[in-house]
Design an enzyme around this catalytic site. Structure first.
Site, short mmCIF file in Angstrom:
data_model
loop_
_atom_site.label_atom_id
_atom_site.label_comp_id
_atom_site.label_asym_id
_atom_site.label_seq_id
_atom_site.Cartn_x
_atom_site.Cartn_y
_atom_site.Cartn_z
N TYR A 55 -53.64 20.54 14.77
CA TYR A 55 -53.12 19.81 13.73
C TYR A 55 -52.19 18.56 14.43
CZ TYR A 55 -53.96 24.05 10.88
OH TYR A 55 -54.64 24.98 10.16
N HIS A 125 -59.85 29.32 15.96
CA HIS A 125 -59.85 28.48 14.84
C HIS A 125 -61.30 27.87 14.67
CE1 HIS A 125 -57.67 25.05 12.86
NE2 HIS A 125 -58.23 25.80 12.20
N SER A 204 -55.18 27.73 1.56
CA SER A 204 -55.59 27.00 0.33
C SER A 204 -55.40 27.93 -0.90
CB SER A 204 -56.66 26.29 0.65
OG SER A 204 -56.89 25.22 -0.49
N PRO A 205 -54.50 28.62 -1.07
CA PRO A 205 -54.58 29.56 -2.18
C PRO A 205 -54.36 28.90 -3.65
CG PRO A 205 -52.39 29.68 -1.15
CD PRO A 205 -53.36 28.82 -0.47
N GLY A 209 -54.29 22.20 -4.41
CA GLY A 209 -53.57 21.49 -5.51
C GLY A 209 -54.23 21.38 -7.09
#
Length: 335
Positions: A55, A125, A204-205, A209
């Site tokens: 990241y 990952h 990303s629950p 967005g």
């Protein structure tokens, strides 16, 4: 905040994805703001923080997010559960040499950036298909025995991959895409994780967005914003998924909360071993997400909400079976 158990780790029932402070969602905030936001999450009750060595592309550099998280949490390290991830390239893998050496090299660098001497949860990952999963699982077991990590996990994998790894070194968690519009995990993976006492850490629950109602067909994603490539967020699919957004808006009004909080409350109600880790670079949104722990759905309300969701068609699908060779992230790196 209530807690949940994954493996031998006890974590807040909602965690925090920290990626957005370094890349992935457009322009990033100043470092001081980011550190303050992370500490505010802790002050509210969040004890589970997620980062990764990769990241920090584009504006910064790989490792930037780990350094930021390390600065924010170093004074409260013993009070939190810290998760990070390693990325192994094909070029660094030499079949005649132990995979452990690669993992140890990556881990030592992450420990330095995070200003700690152990990692609570260490993920691979995305599986690299050029490297034997069995060898990585065995190396993770050695790191656990040496006390350098407390548990390990995989990301974006189907149940078949979990079974292979679990037979060698029992997993603490799997971090997969899971939300109201990405429910592949419910078919086989979640039942297997429940049976094996493996936590499902849901990234990303809120569907990047979409389910918050704040993303519309007119929303523009620029720069390194990964949402440019999220299937549900194409203009056509945003319009197609509007009935789900409208359903959540109605529930939010009914429960006097936000649509995003309804998403998280639904997830917490549905499974006892699922821990959502919504990500945001906005302090207000971060605290809003954590306060979903205060939203309680009764059994009757949950059943009604579930019925409404099941009646809606989902447009756009990403899925959970991704490797380094077959990865969503490969698409946006080409941009």
């Amino acid at each position: 905040m209530n807690t949940r158990t994954i493996g031998k780790l006890t974590v807040s029932e909602i965690g925090m994805g920290c990626m957005g402070f370094s890349h992935g969602y457009g322009a990033v905030p100043p470092e001081a703001y980011s550190i303050d936001a992370i500490r505010a999450a802790y002050d509210y009750g969040c004890t589970f923080f997620d980062t990764a060595e990769t990241y920090g592309r584009e504006q910064f550099y790989p490792g930037h997010n780990e350094e930021l998280v390390g600065k924010a949490l170093k004074d409260i390290r013993k009070n939190i559960v810290l998760a990070t991830k390693l990325h192994i390239t094909t070029e660094e893998y030499i079949p005649s040499e132990p995979v452990y050496n690669i993992l140890r090299s990556h881990l030592d660098a992450s420990l330095k950036r995070l200003q700690t001497d152990y990692i609570d949860l260490y993920y691979w990952h995305r599986v690299n298909e050029d490297i034997p999963l069995q060898d990585v699982a065995a190396a993770m077991g050695r790191l656990i025995r040496e006390g350098l990590i407390r548990g390990w996990g995989l990301s974006q994998v189907p149940v078949q991959t979990l079974r292979i790894a679990q037979d060698i070194t029992p997993l603490t968690a799997v971090q997969n895409l899971y939300s109201m519009v990405e429910r592949d995990c419910e078919d086989e993976l979640i039942p297997y994780c429940q049976e094996q006492h493996i936590g499902l850490v849901a990234f990303s629950p809120i569907a990047s967005g979409l389910l918050s109602g704040k993303v519309t067909a007119d929303t523009k994603f620029t720069g390194d914003d990964v949402r440019k490539f999220v299937p549900q967020l194409s203009q056509e699919n945003i319009k197609g998924n509007q009935p789900i957004v409208d359903l959540l808006a109605g529930w939010a009004k009914r429960k006097n909360c936000t649509s995003a909080q309804i998403c998280l409350a639904w997830m917490l109600k549905k499974y006892p071993h699922v821990i959502p880790i919504p990500g945001s670079k906005n302090k207000e949104r971060i605290l809003e997400n954590l306060k979903a722990s205060e939203v309680v759905l009764t059994d009757a309300e949950f059943a009604e909400l579930q019925q409404g969701l099941d009646a809606c068609q989902v447009y756009g699908h990403r899925g959970i079976d991704e490797s380094q060779q077959r990865s969503f992230s490969r698409n946006w790196r080409k941009e």
